[in-house]
Design a protein around this motif. Structure first.
Motif, PDB file in Angstrom:
ATOM      1  N   GLU A   6       0.846  -1.183   0.000  1.00  0.00           N
ATOM      2  CA  GLU A   6       0.000   0.000   0.000  1.00  0.00           C
ATOM      3  C   GLU A   6       0.885   1.237   0.000  1.00  0.00           C
ATOM      4  OE1 GLU A   6      -3.658   1.857   2.630  1.00  0.00           O
ATOM      5  OE2 GLU A   6      -2.521   0.159   3.384  1.00  0.00           O
ATOM      6  N   LEU A   7       0.656   2.129  -0.947  1.00  0.00           N
ATOM      7  CA  LEU A   7       1.510   3.309  -1.071  1.00  0.00           C
ATOM      8  C   LEU A   7       1.392   4.232   0.141  1.00  0.00           C
ATOM      9  CD1 LEU A   7       3.552   4.609  -2.960  1.00  0.00           C
ATOM     10  CD2 LEU A   7       1.673   5.893  -3.979  1.00  0.00           C
ATOM     11  N   LEU A   8       0.194   4.427   0.640  1.00  0.00           N
ATOM     12  CA  LEU A   8      -0.014   5.357   1.751  1.00  0.00           C
ATOM     13  C   LEU A   8      -0.908   4.700   2.802  1.00  0.00           C
ATOM     14  CD1 LEU A   8       0.916   8.186   2.476  1.00  0.00           C
ATOM     15  CD2 LEU A   8      -1.156   9.063   1.423  1.00  0.00           C
ATOM     16  N   PRO A   9      -0.311   3.931   3.715  1.00  0.00           N
ATOM     17  CA  PRO A   9      -1.109   3.268   4.749  1.00  0.00           C
ATOM     18  C   PRO A   9      -1.846   4.273   5.633  1.00  0.00           C
ATOM     19  CG  PRO A   9       1.214   2.613   4.881  1.00  0.00           C
ATOM     20  CD  PRO A   9       1.107   3.679   3.853  1.00  0.00           C
ATOM     21  N   HIS A  10      -2.863   3.804   6.297  1.00  0.00           N
ATOM     22  CA  HIS A  10      -3.724   4.646   7.129  1.00  0.00           C
ATOM     23  C   HIS A  10      -2.928   5.442   8.167  1.00  0.00           C
ATOM     24  CE1 HIS A  10      -7.300   5.982   9.224  1.00  0.00           C
ATOM     25  NE2 HIS A  10      -6.757   5.560  10.353  1.00  0.00           N
ATOM     26  N   THR A  11      -1.987   4.808   8.849  1.00  0.00           N
ATOM     27  CA  THR A  11      -1.224   5.506   9.899  1.00  0.00           C
ATOM     28  C   THR A  11      -0.393   6.648   9.325  1.00  0.00           C
ATOM     29  OG1 THR A  11       0.546   3.872   9.744  1.00  0.00           O
ATOM     30  CG2 THR A  11      -1.098   3.521  11.462  1.00  0.00           C
ATOM     31  N   VAL A  12       0.189   6.433   8.155  1.00  0.00           N
ATOM     32  CA  VAL A  12       0.988   7.476   7.506  1.00  0.00           C
ATOM     33  C   VAL A  12       0.071   8.601   7.036  1.00  0.00           C
ATOM     34  CG1 VAL A  12       2.511   7.999   5.554  1.00  0.00           C
ATOM     35  CG2 VAL A  12       2.807   5.863   6.829  1.00  0.00           C
ATOM     36  N   ARG A  13      -1.048   8.245   6.429  1.00  0.00           N
ATOM     37  CA  ARG A  13      -2.012   9.247   5.959  1.00  0.00           C
ATOM     38  C   ARG A  13      -2.523  10.088   7.138  1.00  0.00           C
ATOM     39  NH1 ARG A  13      -5.054  10.390   1.583  1.00  0.00           N
ATOM     40  NH2 ARG A  13      -4.413   8.544   0.433  1.00  0.00           N
ATOM     41  N   GLN A  20      -0.953  10.763   9.997  1.00  0.00           N
ATOM     42  CA  GLN A  20       0.093  11.675  10.471  1.00  0.00           C
ATOM     43  C   GLN A  20       0.234  12.868   9.524  1.00  0.00           C
ATOM     44  OE1 GLN A  20       2.033  11.621  13.469  1.00  0.00           O
ATOM     45  NE2 GLN A  20       2.149  13.707  12.689  1.00  0.00           N
ATOM     46  N   LEU A  21       0.193  12.610   8.213  1.00  0.00           N
ATOM     47  CA  LEU A  21       0.249  13.690   7.226  1.00  0.00           C
ATOM     48  C   LEU A  21      -0.943  14.631   7.403  1.00  0.00           C
ATOM     49  CD1 LEU A  21       1.278  11.611   4.085  1.00  0.00           C
ATOM     50  CD2 LEU A  21       2.696  13.341   5.226  1.00  0.00           C
ATOM     51  N   ALA A  22      -2.125  14.058   7.615  1.00  0.00           N
ATOM     52  CA  ALA A  22      -3.336  14.870   7.801  1.00  0.00           C
ATOM     53  C   ALA A  22      -3.251  15.694   9.087  1.00  0.00           C
ATOM     54  CB  ALA A  22      -4.566  13.958   7.818  1.00  0.00           C
ATOM     55  N   GLU A  23      -2.760  15.102  10.159  1.00  0.00           N
ATOM     56  CA  GLU A  23      -2.621  15.833  11.421  1.00  0.00           C
ATOM     57  C   GLU A  23      -1.666  17.012  11.269  1.00  0.00           C
ATOM     58  OE1 GLU A  23      -3.060  17.013  15.383  1.00  0.00           O
ATOM     59  OE2 GLU A  23      -4.322  15.839  14.050  1.00  0.00           O
ATOM     60  N   ASN A  24      -0.538  16.791  10.606  1.00  0.00           N
ATOM     61  CA  ASN A  24       0.403  17.887  10.361  1.00  0.00           C
ATOM     62  C   ASN A  24      -0.261  18.991   9.541  1.00  0.00           C
ATOM     63  OD1 ASN A  24       2.295  16.388  11.732  1.00  0.00           O
ATOM     64  ND2 ASN A  24       3.553  15.930   9.949  1.00  0.00           N
ATOM     65  N   GLY A  25      -1.055  18.611   8.560  1.00  0.00           N
ATOM     66  CA  GLY A  25      -1.768  19.596   7.750  1.00  0.00           C
ATOM     67  C   GLY A  25      -2.755  20.408   8.568  1.00  0.00           C
ATOM     68  N   ARG A  26      -3.483  19.727   9.454  1.00  0.00           N
ATOM     69  CA  ARG A  26      -4.444  20.434  10.315  1.00  0.00           C
ATOM     70  C   ARG A  26      -3.726  21.404  11.252  1.00  0.00           C
ATOM     71  NH1 ARG A  26      -6.964  15.282  10.015  1.00  0.00           N
ATOM     72  NH2 ARG A  26      -5.906  14.560  11.908  1.00  0.00           N
ATOM     73  N   ILE A  27      -2.605  20.973  11.792  1.00  0.00           N
ATOM     74  CA  ILE A  27      -1.842  21.843  12.703  1.00  0.00           C
ATOM     75  C   ILE A  27      -1.379  23.098  11.967  1.00  0.00           C
ATOM     76  CG2 ILE A  27       0.350  22.044  13.953  1.00  0.00           C
ATOM     77  CD1 ILE A  27      -0.056  19.037  14.732  1.00  0.00           C
ATOM     78  N   ASN A  28      -0.802  22.932  10.800  1.00  0.00           N
ATOM     79  CA  ASN A  28      -0.302  24.119  10.085  1.00  0.00           C
ATOM     80  C   ASN A  28      -1.437  24.992   9.568  1.00  0.00           C
ATOM     81  OD1 ASN A  28       2.415  24.186  10.531  1.00  0.00           O
ATOM     82  ND2 ASN A  28       2.943  22.959   8.743  1.00  0.00           N
ATOM     83  N   GLN A  29      -2.554  24.389   9.177  1.00  0.00           N
ATOM     84  CA  GLN A  29      -3.691  25.201   8.747  1.00  0.00           C
ATOM     85  C   GLN A  29      -4.194  26.059   9.920  1.00  0.00           C
ATOM     86  OE1 GLN A  29      -7.348  23.165   7.722  1.00  0.00           O
ATOM     87  NE2 GLN A  29      -7.863  24.777   6.255  1.00  0.00           N
ATOM     88  N   ALA A  30      -4.263  25.481  11.101  1.00  0.00           N
ATOM     89  CA  ALA A  30      -4.701  26.235  12.276  1.00  0.00           C
ATOM     90  C   ALA A  30      -3.715  27.357  12.606  1.00  0.00           C
ATOM     91  CB  ALA A  30      -4.861  25.305  13.478  1.00  0.00           C
ATOM     92  N   ARG A  31      -2.434  27.097  12.446  1.00  0.00           N
ATOM     93  CA  ARG A  31      -1.419  28.126  12.719  1.00  0.00           C
ATOM     94  C   ARG A  31      -1.538  29.275  11.711  1.00  0.00           C
ATOM     95  NH1 ARG A  31       2.440  26.743  16.443  1.00  0.00           N
ATOM     96  NH2 ARG A  31       3.944  28.192  15.527  1.00  0.00           N
ATOM     97  N   VAL A  81       7.343  12.770   6.923  1.00  0.00           N
ATOM     98  CA  VAL A  81       6.641  11.601   7.452  1.00  0.00           C
ATOM     99  C   VAL A  81       6.897  10.381   6.574  1.00  0.00           C
ATOM    100  CG1 VAL A  81       4.338  10.653   7.958  1.00  0.00           C
ATOM    101  CG2 VAL A  81       4.862  13.053   8.486  1.00  0.00           C
ATOM    102  N   VAL A  82       7.030  10.618   5.272  1.00  0.00           N
ATOM    103  CA  VAL A  82       7.149   9.512   4.331  1.00  0.00           C
ATOM    104  C   VAL A  82       8.060   9.903   3.168  1.00  0.00           C
ATOM    105  CG1 VAL A  82       5.085  10.189   3.019  1.00  0.00           C
ATOM    106  CG2 VAL A  82       5.790   7.794   3.031  1.00  0.00           C
ATOM    107  N   LYS A  83       8.730   8.907   2.633  1.00  0.00           N
ATOM    108  CA  LYS A  83       9.576   9.092   1.448  1.00  0.00           C
ATOM    109  C   LYS A  83       9.060   8.170   0.348  1.00  0.00           C
ATOM    110  CE  LYS A  83      14.235   8.197  -0.329  1.00  0.00           C
ATOM    111  NZ  LYS A  83      15.565   7.640   0.027  1.00  0.00           N
ATOM    112  N   PHE A  84       8.813   8.759  -0.827  1.00  0.00           N
ATOM    113  CA  PHE A  84       8.452   8.003  -2.017  1.00  0.00           C
ATOM    114  C   PHE A  84       9.574   8.152  -3.029  1.00  0.00           C
ATOM    115  CE2 PHE A  84       4.064   9.286  -0.633  1.00  0.00           C
ATOM    116  CZ  PHE A  84       3.674   8.030  -0.218  1.00  0.00           C
ATOM    117  N   PHE A  85       9.716   7.158  -3.898  1.00  0.00           N
ATOM    118  CA  PHE A  85      10.753   7.222  -4.928  1.00  0.00           C
ATOM    119  C   PHE A  85      10.352   6.371  -6.122  1.00  0.00           C
ATOM    120  CE2 PHE A  85      11.666   3.521  -2.446  1.00  0.00           C
ATOM    121  CZ  PHE A  85      12.184   2.589  -3.335  1.00  0.00           C
TER     122      PHE A  85
END
Length: 119
Positions: A2-9, A11-22, A35-39
């Protein structure tokens, strides 16, 4: 795999919410560690992602390097990332062994100096 497992997704979403609130509060955003590296195993492209846009979960933010020597911080559509193929038509993969050891801006500076992402 799976390219983007639930736990990784999540964490990415939480970081996005934090920065949007800031941003909404007029504060500086946090320079998160990736959080993740793709190649691409057959094309030299690399992405280090830190967050997902809460308003559009298909848009991720991070350091992008298409293997041309010009890494840059920006956004990428996850749906487009899934469609990328290299010279041998191999799909993008997630680096299962990647663990960040610096913030995104540090990776970006290293990438500018090296002409590509070093991670």
């Amino acid at each position: 795999m799976e390219l983007l497992p639930h736990t990784v997704r999540e964490q990415l979403a939480e970081n996005g919410r934090i920065n949007q609130a800031r941003i909404a509060a007029g504060e500086d955003t946090i320079d998160f560690e990736p959080v993740v590296k793709f190649f691409t195993p057959d094309a030299g492209a690399t992405w280090l992602l830190t967050e997902i846009d809460p308003a559009d979960p298909d848009i991720a933010f991070g350091l992008c390097d298409l293997g041309l020597g010009f890494p840059e911080i920006g956004s990428v559509r996850l749906s487009e990332l899934c469609a990328v193929r290299g010279r041998l038509e191999l799909p993008v993969e997630r680096d299962l062994h990647f663990t960040a050891n610096a913030t995104l801006s540090t990776y970006a500076e290293r990438a500018r100096q090296a002409g590509g992402i070093v991670a």
